[in-house]
Design an enzyme around this catalytic site. Sequence first.
Site, PDB file in Angstrom:
ATOM      1  N   HIS A   1       0.847  -1.196   0.000  1.00  0.00           N
ATOM      2  CA  HIS A   1       0.000   0.000   0.000  1.00  0.00           C
ATOM      3  C   HIS A   1       0.882   1.246   0.000  1.00  0.00           C
ATOM      4  CE1 HIS A   1      -4.018   1.834   1.476  1.00  0.00           C
ATOM      5  NE2 HIS A   1      -3.271   2.778   0.916  1.00  0.00           N
TER       6      HIS A   1
ATOM      7  N   HIS B   1       1.612   5.122  -2.063  1.00  0.00           N
ATOM      8  CA  HIS B   1       1.215   6.172  -3.004  1.00  0.00           C
ATOM      9  C   HIS B   1       2.494   6.801  -3.563  1.00  0.00           C
ATOM     10  CE1 HIS B   1      -3.041   6.129  -1.723  1.00  0.00           C
ATOM     11  NE2 HIS B   1      -2.531   5.813  -0.541  1.00  0.00           N
TER      12      HIS B   1
ATOM     13  N   ARG C   1       2.498   8.889  -6.362  1.00  0.00           N
ATOM     14  CA  ARG C   1       2.151  10.217  -6.898  1.00  0.00           C
ATOM     15  C   ARG C   1       2.450  10.412  -8.377  1.00  0.00           C
ATOM     16  NH1 ARG C   1      -1.156  10.595  -2.816  1.00  0.00           N
ATOM     17  NH2 ARG C   1      -0.291  11.381  -0.863  1.00  0.00           N
TER      18      ARG C   1
ATOM     19  N   ASN D   1      -4.722   6.247  -7.200  1.00  0.00           N
ATOM     20  CA  ASN D   1      -5.299   7.604  -7.142  1.00  0.00           C
ATOM     21  C   ASN D   1      -4.289   8.655  -7.579  1.00  0.00           C
ATOM     22  OD1 ASN D   1      -3.819   7.086  -4.777  1.00  0.00           O
ATOM     23  ND2 ASN D   1      -5.080   8.478  -3.544  1.00  0.00           N
TER      24      ASN D   1
ATOM     25  N   ASP E   1      -8.671   3.359  -3.361  1.00  0.00           N
ATOM     26  CA  ASP E   1      -8.140   3.919  -2.115  1.00  0.00           C
ATOM     27  C   ASP E   1      -8.004   5.436  -2.171  1.00  0.00           C
ATOM     28  OD1 ASP E   1      -6.969   3.481   0.576  1.00  0.00           O
ATOM     29  OD2 ASP E   1      -5.259   4.452  -0.367  1.00  0.00           O
TER      30      ASP E   1
ATOM     31  N   HIS F   1      -5.591  -0.377   5.610  1.00  0.00           N
ATOM     32  CA  HIS F   1      -5.291   0.415   6.818  1.00  0.00           C
ATOM     33  C   HIS F   1      -6.383   0.355   7.883  1.00  0.00           C
ATOM     34  CE1 HIS F   1      -7.728   3.131   4.429  1.00  0.00           C
ATOM     35  NE2 HIS F   1      -6.724   3.541   3.674  1.00  0.00           N
TER      36      HIS F   1
ATOM     37  N   ASP G   1       0.906   2.589   3.838  1.00  0.00           N
ATOM     38  CA  ASP G   1       0.066   3.681   3.324  1.00  0.00           C
ATOM     39  C   ASP G   1       0.925   4.928   3.129  1.00  0.00           C
ATOM     40  OD1 ASP G   1      -2.094   5.122   2.402  1.00  0.00           O
ATOM     41  OD2 ASP G   1      -3.038   5.384   4.357  1.00  0.00           O
TER      42      ASP G   1
ATOM     43  N   HIS H   1       3.436  14.201   0.978  1.00  0.00           N
ATOM     44  CA  HIS H   1       2.852  15.520   0.729  1.00  0.00           C
ATOM     45  C   HIS H   1       3.919  16.585   0.925  1.00  0.00           C
ATOM     46  CE1 HIS H   1      -1.333  14.396   0.250  1.00  0.00           C
ATOM     47  NE2 HIS H   1      -1.269  13.659   1.348  1.00  0.00           N
TER      48      HIS H   1
ATOM     49  N   GLY I   1      -2.253  12.065   5.536  1.00  0.00           N
ATOM     50  CA  GLY I   1      -1.240  11.090   5.159  1.00  0.00           C
ATOM     51  C   GLY I   1       0.150  11.407   5.636  1.00  0.00           C
TER      52      GLY I   1
END
Length: 444
Positions: free
Chosen positions: A79, A81, A83, A113, A171, A251, A324, A328, A343
């Site tokens: 899991h 991200h 980007r 996503n 997600d 999660h 997860d 950012h 996040g």
Amino acid sequence: MADFFAQPPGTDPPPERTAYINARLLDPGSNLDAVGGLLTERRRIVDLGPNLFRDGVPEGIKVVDCAGHCLAPGLIDMHVHLREPGHEHKETIASGSRAAAAGGVTTMACMPNTDPVIDDIALVQFIERRARETAIVRVHPIAAITKGLQGERLTEIGMLAEAGAVAFSDDGLPVSNSLVMRRALSYSTAFGALMVQHAEDHALSASGCMNDGEIATRLGLPGIPNASEVIMVERDIRLVQNTGGRYHVAHISTVEAVNAVRRAKKRGLPVSCEAAPHHFALNENAVGDYLTFAKMAPPLRDETSRSAIVAGLKDGTIDTIATDHAPHDQESKRLPFEHAANGIVGLETMLPLSLELYHRGEMGLLEVLAKMTVNPARLLNLPEGRLAKGAPADMVVFDIDVPWRVDVSSFHSKSKNSPFDGRPVQGRVLRTVVGGRTVYRRDA
């Protein structure tokens, strides 16, 4: 000295034969915990065991002396991200792979996503191509369940699975429409595809920004109740019972949801779940005085739920640990709490935070490692996650006891949004090997 990172493999020749000696061999898949050696040839493990190299290493073989440190399968984070595409200023496949390598993670499954959403074959192929070109660890795409994450029209699950998607998820958003989720689970049975749900009832949680409770009330922040998660999990378990589809809760964060999954497993349903390190290493108190680096979805819960996550990991209700990892930039986090992005980054703290379960005596070492190796490999139908003859030579060497403090300024991720800055931990990655090739080595 700076840490060593390999370049993306490109057209490199296969790695030479390498002997890893004086290692504490740890393989959760076979319950192996023994001092010995391991031999890789080209991109695979060809031999291992306590008696290997007892009489020395033959000439012509490269030697890596593990000096008594742990040698385990490379970690698998199901899991993440990354980007890319669309938000490369926060993370890229390349930078995320360097962060993963520094954290001992040799395989990542990246969430859909992005912008555009990974909801068609071209985007799955784009992720795989960019990974081949720029990543130093393995990267597998997870495709969206619904087109554009809109929760309305299903994606072409069969074709996406054939193209390389290892699971399916919206997600960041739940699949709220019960009929759509029922169809997704039913359709997925033809391909054995895993449906990963962000379990959240938006009608209950959309206005909230931290756990619903005394602290939220004191801070004057709208809360997210535990019911938001368990209502969705209970609904989906009913749909699994109706369809037979493979279902995974991302999660998981509440005592009620853990209990729901535990009951479903006892009934023999194909239900699994994961926990993120922040949900068993922190509770809602970490929010403190509006610390936005401790803002995430689902939020940090109360101590009862945190303890339930640990208990669920220990008794097998929770199958895997996954970060997860949600990078950012500063502009997204340094805002009033209600408006800050959800996040945290987690690839570089996954191992030491998970080892806290071992150091505190809550779980055995092989039990902890299984949650990050063989278990996610089984869920995603991957060949990695084992120290075994013929298995891919994906490994991590780590010092299990060395104390240190988390320093976000040294992170290799593009983003530094972690609530663990300054936290004392034990256990550090020394070397990461992917396909027999050292991709990270700690030199400082």
